[in-house]
Design a protein around this motif. Structure first.
Motif, PDB file in Angstrom:
ATOM      1  N   VAL A 119       0.865  -1.181   0.000  1.00 41.82           N
ATOM      2  CA  VAL A 119       0.000   0.000   0.000  1.00 41.82           C
ATOM      3  C   VAL A 119       0.897   1.225   0.000  1.00 41.82           C
ATOM      4  O   VAL A 119       1.885   1.288   0.733  1.00 41.82           O
ATOM      5  CB  VAL A 119      -0.986   0.004   1.198  1.00 41.82           C
ATOM      6  N   GLY A 120       0.578   2.160  -0.883  1.00 42.35           N
ATOM      7  CA  GLY A 120       1.344   3.398  -0.981  1.00 42.35           C
ATOM      8  C   GLY A 120       0.395   4.585  -0.992  1.00 42.35           C
ATOM      9  O   GLY A 120      -0.797   4.442  -0.713  1.00 42.35           O
ATOM     10  N   ARG A 121       0.930   5.737  -1.319  1.00 51.44           N
ATOM     11  CA  ARG A 121       0.126   6.964  -1.390  1.00 51.44           C
ATOM     12  C   ARG A 121       0.225   7.521  -2.807  1.00 51.44           C
ATOM     13  O   ARG A 121       1.224   7.329  -3.495  1.00 51.44           O
ATOM     14  CB  ARG A 121       0.626   8.004  -0.397  1.00 51.44           C
ATOM     15  N   GLU A 122      -0.832   8.214  -3.207  1.00 49.88           N
ATOM     16  CA  GLU A 122      -0.870   8.861  -4.512  1.00 49.88           C
ATOM     17  C   GLU A 122      -1.750  10.097  -4.379  1.00 49.88           C
ATOM     18  O   GLU A 122      -2.627  10.143  -3.522  1.00 49.88           O
ATOM     19  CB  GLU A 122      -1.445   7.882  -5.550  1.00 49.88           C
ATOM     20  N   ILE A 123      -1.516  11.076  -5.225  1.00 45.08           N
ATOM     21  CA  ILE A 123      -2.377  12.260  -5.270  1.00 45.08           C
ATOM     22  C   ILE A 123      -3.416  12.037  -6.363  1.00 45.08           C
ATOM     23  O   ILE A 123      -3.068  11.722  -7.508  1.00 45.08           O
ATOM     24  CB  ILE A 123      -1.561  13.546  -5.571  1.00 45.08           C
ATOM     25  N   GLN A 124      -4.701  12.159  -5.990  1.00 44.23           N
ATOM     26  CA  GLN A 124      -5.816  12.041  -6.931  1.00 44.23           C
ATOM     27  C   GLN A 124      -6.845  13.110  -6.568  1.00 44.23           C
ATOM     28  O   GLN A 124      -6.923  13.525  -5.409  1.00 44.23           O
ATOM     29  CB  GLN A 124      -6.480  10.665  -6.844  1.00 44.23           C
ATOM     30  N   PRO A 125      -7.667  13.533  -7.536  1.00 40.20           N
ATOM     31  CA  PRO A 125      -8.728  14.495  -7.209  1.00 40.20           C
ATOM     32  C   PRO A 125      -9.861  13.809  -6.437  1.00 40.20           C
ATOM     33  O   PRO A 125     -10.109  12.618  -6.619  1.00 40.20           O
ATOM     34  CB  PRO A 125      -9.208  14.979  -8.573  1.00 40.20           C
ATOM     35  N   ASP A 126     -10.537  14.587  -5.577  1.00 36.24           N
ATOM     36  CA  ASP A 126     -11.721  14.056  -4.909  1.00 36.24           C
ATOM     37  C   ASP A 126     -12.958  14.443  -5.722  1.00 36.24           C
ATOM     38  O   ASP A 126     -12.835  14.982  -6.831  1.00 36.24           O
ATOM     39  CB  ASP A 126     -11.789  14.505  -3.446  1.00 36.24           C
ATOM     40  N   ILE A 127     -14.159  14.174  -5.182  1.00 38.22           N
ATOM     41  CA  ILE A 127     -15.373  14.447  -5.960  1.00 38.22           C
ATOM     42  C   ILE A 127     -15.618  15.941  -6.165  1.00 38.22           C
ATOM     43  O   ILE A 127     -16.412  16.331  -7.007  1.00 38.22           O
ATOM     44  CB  ILE A 127     -16.630  13.788  -5.346  1.00 38.22           C
ATOM     45  N   LYS A 128     -14.901  16.778  -5.411  1.00 37.45           N
ATOM     46  CA  LYS A 128     -15.000  18.230  -5.585  1.00 37.45           C
ATOM     47  C   LYS A 128     -13.914  18.758  -6.513  1.00 37.45           C
ATOM     48  O   LYS A 128     -13.807  19.965  -6.730  1.00 37.45           O
ATOM     49  CB  LYS A 128     -14.914  18.922  -4.229  1.00 37.45           C
ATOM     50  N   GLY A 129     -13.056  17.848  -7.024  1.00 37.80           N
ATOM     51  CA  GLY A 129     -11.973  18.253  -7.917  1.00 37.80           C
ATOM     52  C   GLY A 129     -10.723  18.705  -7.187  1.00 37.80           C
ATOM     53  O   GLY A 129      -9.765  19.137  -7.819  1.00 37.80           O
ATOM     54  N   GLN A 130     -10.719  18.629  -5.858  1.00 39.02           N
ATOM     55  CA  GLN A 130      -9.565  19.048  -5.059  1.00 39.02           C
ATOM     56  C   GLN A 130      -8.539  17.915  -4.971  1.00 39.02           C
ATOM     57  O   GLN A 130      -8.908  16.758  -4.792  1.00 39.02           O
ATOM     58  CB  GLN A 130     -10.015  19.433  -3.639  1.00 39.02           C
ATOM     59  N   LYS A 131      -7.258  18.273  -5.066  1.00 39.34           N
ATOM     60  CA  LYS A 131      -6.210  17.251  -4.922  1.00 39.34           C
ATOM     61  C   LYS A 131      -6.185  16.769  -3.484  1.00 39.34           C
ATOM     62  O   LYS A 131      -6.339  17.560  -2.543  1.00 39.34           O
ATOM     63  CB  LYS A 131      -4.844  17.825  -5.308  1.00 39.34           C
ATOM     64  N   ARG A 132      -5.959  15.444  -3.340  1.00 41.64           N
ATOM     65  CA  ARG A 132      -5.887  14.864  -2.007  1.00 41.64           C
ATOM     66  C   ARG A 132      -5.021  13.625  -2.031  1.00 41.64           C
ATOM     67  O   ARG A 132      -4.723  13.068  -3.098  1.00 41.64           O
ATOM     68  CB  ARG A 132      -7.274  14.539  -1.451  1.00 41.64           C
ATOM     69  N   LYS A 133      -4.590  13.157  -0.835  1.00 44.60           N
ATOM     70  CA  LYS A 133      -3.783  11.948  -0.720  1.00 44.60           C
ATOM     71  C   LYS A 133      -4.720  10.752  -0.565  1.00 44.60           C
ATOM     72  O   LYS A 133      -5.596  10.758   0.294  1.00 44.60           O
ATOM     73  CB  LYS A 133      -2.858  12.024   0.491  1.00 44.60           C
ATOM     74  N   VAL A 134      -4.491   9.750  -1.427  1.00 44.51           N
ATOM     75  CA  VAL A 134      -5.265   8.511  -1.342  1.00 44.51           C
ATOM     76  C   VAL A 134      -4.312   7.350  -1.086  1.00 44.51           C
ATOM     77  O   VAL A 134      -3.110   7.449  -1.312  1.00 44.51           O
ATOM     78  CB  VAL A 134      -6.073   8.243  -2.637  1.00 44.51           C
ATOM     79  N   PHE A 135      -4.882   6.261  -0.599  1.00 45.80           N
ATOM     80  CA  PHE A 135      -4.115   5.022  -0.495  1.00 45.80           C
ATOM     81  C   PHE A 135      -4.240   4.289  -1.813  1.00 45.80           C
ATOM     82  O   PHE A 135      -5.331   4.190  -2.391  1.00 45.80           O
ATOM     83  CB  PHE A 135      -4.644   4.142   0.648  1.00 45.80           C
ATOM     84  N   LEU A 136      -3.136   3.784  -2.318  1.00 41.92           N
ATOM     85  CA  LEU A 136      -3.133   3.004  -3.551  1.00 41.92           C
ATOM     86  C   LEU A 136      -2.602   1.611  -3.211  1.00 41.92           C
ATOM     87  O   LEU A 136      -1.445   1.455  -2.825  1.00 41.92           O
ATOM     88  CB  LEU A 136      -2.265   3.673  -4.619  1.00 41.92           C
ATOM     89  N   TYR A 137      -3.485   0.636  -3.332  1.00 42.54           N
ATOM     90  CA  TYR A 137      -3.152  -0.750  -3.010  1.00 42.54           C
ATOM     91  C   TYR A 137      -2.710  -1.461  -4.268  1.00 42.54           C
ATOM     92  O   TYR A 137      -3.361  -1.357  -5.306  1.00 42.54           O
ATOM     93  CB  TYR A 137      -4.369  -1.468  -2.416  1.00 42.54           C
ATOM     94  N   LYS A 138      -1.613  -2.190  -4.167  1.00 38.72           N
ATOM     95  CA  LYS A 138      -1.116  -2.996  -5.277  1.00 38.72           C
ATOM     96  C   LYS A 138      -1.519  -4.438  -4.973  1.00 38.72           C
ATOM     97  O   LYS A 138      -1.063  -5.015  -3.981  1.00 38.72           O
ATOM     98  CB  LYS A 138       0.398  -2.861  -5.387  1.00 38.72           C
ATOM     99  N   LEU A 139      -2.396  -4.979  -5.808  1.00 40.53           N
ATOM    100  CA  LEU A 139      -2.891  -6.336  -5.621  1.00 40.53           C
ATOM    101  C   LEU A 139      -2.467  -7.208  -6.788  1.00 40.53           C
ATOM    102  O   LEU A 139      -2.476  -6.760  -7.939  1.00 40.53           O
ATOM    103  CB  LEU A 139      -4.423  -6.347  -5.525  1.00 40.53           C
ATOM    104  N   LYS A 140      -2.111  -8.447  -6.497  1.00 38.08           N
ATOM    105  CA  LYS A 140      -1.718  -9.405  -7.537  1.00 38.08           C
ATOM    106  C   LYS A 140      -2.746 -10.526  -7.597  1.00 38.08           C
ATOM    107  O   LYS A 140      -3.131 -11.080  -6.566  1.00 38.08           O
ATOM    108  CB  LYS A 140      -0.344  -9.992  -7.243  1.00 38.08           C
ATOM    109  N   ARG A 141      -3.140 -10.852  -8.827  1.00 38.23           N
ATOM    110  CA  ARG A 141      -4.089 -11.955  -8.984  1.00 38.23           C
ATOM    111  C   ARG A 141      -3.390 -13.268  -8.669  1.00 38.23           C
ATOM    112  O   ARG A 141      -2.317 -13.550  -9.194  1.00 38.23           O
ATOM    113  CB  ARG A 141      -4.680 -11.998 -10.387  1.00 38.23           C
ATOM    114  N   VAL A 142      -4.002 -14.064  -7.786  1.00 39.62           N
ATOM    115  CA  VAL A 142      -3.449 -15.360  -7.390  1.00 39.62           C
ATOM    116  C   VAL A 142      -4.258 -16.511  -7.973  1.00 39.62           C
ATOM    117  O   VAL A 142      -3.778 -17.636  -8.009  1.00 39.62           O
ATOM    118  CB  VAL A 142      -3.332 -15.500  -5.857  1.00 39.62           C
TER     119      VAL A 142
END
Length: 160
Positions: A119-142
């Protein structure tokens, strides 16, 4: 016993009934953080119209057998609580995570069973268009198939 294969399409009600999870939200889980998680169902939308991007600001993407999945929380910086914490703890506890892609309203395609790698962090817009920090999960298909027992608990089949 029911076998789900990659590409199978289910309704939202079927997902809720089969896995014993709520019928809303992108992160759905059976169990609780206090008493233990049995399994997690993730819903992703990979191909969105501009209108859908306003309601669903998450920038999920599939890169081969790797799914980059944005944490929950649509406004402001995301916090490590509820579903975000459930996904983070999957790395330690190893409970099953199954993923469905929303194709059309009410129709969801099974993508397989995944494990959270990081799990890492990334900047993405929210529903209001404002930049914010989100969690970005890296998942591998097993597994591309999952066997479901009578209680809806998924277990990966041998084939990939």
């Amino acid at each position: 016993m029911m076998l789900l294969k990659c590409g199978d399409v289910l309704s939202n009600l079927e997902i809720s009934r089969i896995f014993g999870v709520c019928a809303q939200r992108g992160m759905r889980y059976n169990g609780s953080l206090n008493e233990g998680i049995r399994h997690v169902v993730l819903i992703t939308v990979l191909h969105k119209t501009p209108e859908e991007s306003l309601r669903n600001p998450y920038n999920d993407r599939l890169e081969g057998d790797i799914l980059l999945y944005t944490g929950e929380g649509r406004v402001g910086d995301q916090k490590m609580v509820r579903g975000n914490l459930v996904l983070k703890r999957q790395m330690l506890e190893g409970y099953p995570v199954v993923v469905f892609e929303k194709k059309t309203p009410g129709r969801y395609m099974f993508l397989g069973q995944y494990n959270v790698l990081s799990v890492g962090r990334e900047i993405q817009p929210d529903i209001k268009g404002q930049k914010r920090k989100v969690f970005l999960y890296k998942l591998k298909r097993v597994s591309a198939t999952v066997s479901l027992n009578a209680g809806g608990k998924p277990s990966a089949s041998k084939s990939k």
